[in-house]
Design an enzyme around this catalytic site. Structure first.
Site, mmCIF file in Angstrom:
data_model
loop_
_atom_site.group_PDB
_atom_site.id
_atom_site.type_symbol
_atom_site.label_atom_id
_atom_site.label_comp_id
_atom_site.label_asym_id
_atom_site.label_seq_id
_atom_site.Cartn_x
_atom_site.Cartn_y
_atom_site.Cartn_z
ATOM 1 N N GLN A 103 -35.098 -36.208 10.033
ATOM 2 C CA GLN A 103 -35.381 -35.855 8.642
ATOM 3 C C GLN A 103 -34.307 -34.936 8.051
ATOM 4 O O GLN A 103 -34.415 -34.533 6.903
ATOM 5 C CB GLN A 103 -36.775 -35.245 8.495
ATOM 6 C CG GLN A 103 -36.937 -33.859 9.059
ATOM 7 C CD GLN A 103 -38.394 -33.407 9.039
ATOM 8 O OE1 GLN A 103 -39.248 -33.966 9.733
ATOM 9 N NE2 GLN A 103 -38.698 -32.416 8.217
ATOM 10 N N LEU B 201 -42.795 -20.107 13.349
ATOM 11 C CA LEU B 201 -44.048 -20.045 12.591
ATOM 12 C C LEU B 201 -44.199 -18.755 11.797
ATOM 13 O O LEU B 201 -43.775 -17.683 12.224
ATOM 14 C CB LEU B 201 -45.229 -20.191 13.554
ATOM 15 C CG LEU B 201 -45.215 -21.463 14.407
ATOM 16 C CD1 LEU B 201 -46.432 -21.483 15.328
ATOM 17 C CD2 LEU B 201 -45.181 -22.716 13.546
ATOM 18 N N HIS C 5 -47.791 -21.409 8.113
ATOM 19 C CA HIS C 5 -48.225 -22.296 9.196
ATOM 20 C C HIS C 5 -49.594 -21.861 9.731
ATOM 21 O O HIS C 5 -50.464 -22.690 10.015
ATOM 22 C CB HIS C 5 -47.244 -22.240 10.366
ATOM 23 C CG HIS C 5 -45.857 -22.711 10.052
ATOM 24 N ND1 HIS C 5 -44.797 -21.855 9.986
ATOM 25 C CD2 HIS C 5 -45.363 -23.946 9.819
ATOM 26 C CE1 HIS C 5 -43.688 -22.539 9.727
ATOM 27 N NE2 HIS C 5 -44.002 -23.812 9.612
ATOM 28 N N GLN D 58 -44.056 -34.174 0.189
ATOM 29 C CA GLN D 58 -44.369 -34.614 1.560
ATOM 30 C C GLN D 58 -45.848 -35.003 1.666
ATOM 31 O O GLN D 58 -46.193 -36.022 2.279
ATOM 32 C CB GLN D 58 -44.042 -33.486 2.528
ATOM 33 C CG GLN D 58 -44.491 -33.711 3.948
ATOM 34 C CD GLN D 58 -43.902 -32.686 4.891
ATOM 35 O OE1 GLN D 58 -42.748 -32.771 5.274
ATOM 36 N NE2 GLN D 58 -44.690 -31.704 5.277
HETATM 37 P P1 AMP Z 1 -42.531 -27.019 8.663
HETATM 38 O O1 AMP Z 1 -42.561 -26.267 9.947
HETATM 39 O O2 AMP Z 1 -41.644 -26.407 7.622
HETATM 40 O O3 AMP Z 1 -42.304 -28.498 8.848
HETATM 41 O O4 AMP Z 1 -43.995 -26.892 8.051
HETATM 42 C C1 AMP Z 1 -45.124 -27.323 8.772
HETATM 43 C C2 AMP Z 1 -46.306 -27.357 7.848
HETATM 44 O O5 AMP Z 1 -46.542 -26.037 7.330
HETATM 45 C C3 AMP Z 1 -46.102 -28.271 6.637
HETATM 46 O O6 AMP Z 1 -47.318 -28.967 6.374
HETATM 47 C C4 AMP Z 1 -45.768 -27.303 5.541
HETATM 48 O O7 AMP Z 1 -46.102 -27.770 4.251
HETATM 49 C C5 AMP Z 1 -46.638 -26.117 5.935
HETATM 50 N N1 AMP Z 1 -46.134 -24.895 5.307
HETATM 51 C C6 AMP Z 1 -44.881 -24.386 5.383
HETATM 52 N N2 AMP Z 1 -44.765 -23.268 4.638
HETATM 53 C C7 AMP Z 1 -45.975 -23.063 4.060
HETATM 54 C C8 AMP Z 1 -46.514 -22.079 3.167
HETATM 55 N N3 AMP Z 1 -45.767 -21.085 2.711
HETATM 56 N N4 AMP Z 1 -47.799 -22.201 2.791
HETATM 57 C C9 AMP Z 1 -48.566 -23.232 3.244
HETATM 58 N N5 AMP Z 1 -48.126 -24.175 4.089
HETATM 59 C C10 AMP Z 1 -46.849 -24.112 4.490
#
Ligand code: AMP
Length: 277
Positions: free
Chosen positions: A58, A30, A34, A150
């Site tokens: 995925q 995280l 996140h 997504q």
């Molecule tokens: P992930 O752990 O990469 O699957 O991301 C989990 C959630 O966090 C997803 O909804 C991503 O779009 C969001 N997320 C990841 N990086 C960012 C960021 N830099 N800004 C905002 N949301 C993010």
């Protein structure tokens, strides 16, 4: 904060949560991006559930599933600070037991951009997100604009399958140098991190062209490509200027339009986007 590892335990603790329940699905490792989702969930709901699950379905066979960064202890410490109620951390076999054979597939909006470059990616995403929604039964689920396609795909799944929850979009959180925060940034060495700022430079250029009255989508794509080709460590996967809902490529830019790109810096594939409104 309670950490639960089985589907049965998650369903049991769910029964005791005060409504509405905010849910943030993640793959862990995280960062502030996140945490922005978690904070919004915390602000809007008496109960907050965060899941950490690196979803194997995925990832393509040649992708980074095996080396995807993990640090569950640090993740739990961050979530504790954000006053998360429940962290759901199932093992792979709990989510995909042997003989698992049901899939959720959204057509059309999954066939371009990330879907074209990463066959099967969105089928894995929609399947695991549908399963997590069924297990957690959230009132609202929070997703980042960072993964713009997504979000389009998940909203379509929720609408098409009449799922009973609201999807909330959170703006992209960036590093001070502009680059979008991502767990995959951990793969970059200092020289590559510098090179990776080219993604932000390209979407900033698109934004400037738009604000100056630029409406020619092909001109915008070409300008972004020209800029990124000046970065020797970057290799472009795609540059798109598309309708923000259908993801159809545009000739003339009509708002809202999604400018998105995928670029490899060394072996690390990064994405970024901006919405022109
Ligand atoms: P992930 O752990 O990469 O699957 O991301 C989990 C959630 O966090 C997803 O909804 C991503 O779009 C969001 N997320 C990841 N990086 C960012 C960021 N830099 N800004 C905002 N949301 C993010």
């Amino acid at each position: 904060m309670k950490v639960v590892e089985t589907i049965g335990a998650m369903k049991r603790v769910r029964l005791e949560l005060t409504e509405p329940v905010g849910f943030v699905p993640t793959m862990g490792y995280l960062h502030e991006g996140h945490l922005a989702l978690v904070r919004q969930a915390r602000a809007e709901n008496p109960s907050v559930v965060v899941s950490i699950f690196i979803n194997p379905t995925q990832f393509g066979p040649k992708e980074d599933f095996d080396k995807y960064p993990r640090d569950p202890e640090h993740d739990l410490a961050l979530l504790e600070k954000e006053k998360t109620d429940i962290v759901f951390m199932p093992s792979e076999v709990k989510i995909y037991p042997p003989q698992f054979s049901s899939w959720v597939e959204v057509r059309k909006v999954t066939e371009r951009l990330e879907g074209a470059s990463r066959p099967g990616h969105f089928r894995g995403v929609t399947t695991v997100v549908a399963k997590l929604f069924n297990i957690v039964q959230p009132t609202k689920a929070y997703f980042g604009q960072k993964d713009a396609q997504q979000l389009v795909v998940i909203k379509k799944m929720v609408a098409d399958l009449n799922m009973n929850l609201e999807i909330v979009t959170i703006p992209t959180v960036r590093e001070p140098n502009g680059m979008a925060m991502s767990s995959r940034n951990a793969y970059l060495n200092p020289e590559q991190r510098q090179a990776a700022t080219v993604l932000y430079k390209a979407i900033s250029l698109a934004q400037r062209l738009w604000l100056r009255g630029g409406r020619d989508a092909e001109h915008m794509r070409q300008e972004m490509i020209t800029l990124m080709k000046k970065e020797p460590l970057a290799s472009i996967d795609y540059v798109s200027v598309a309708d923000a809902k259908t993801l159809d490529e545009l000739d003339t830019i009509n708002p809202p339009a999604l400018v998105s790109l995928a670029v490899k810096i060394g072996k690390t594939r990064l994405i970024d986007n901006v919405v022109l409104e």
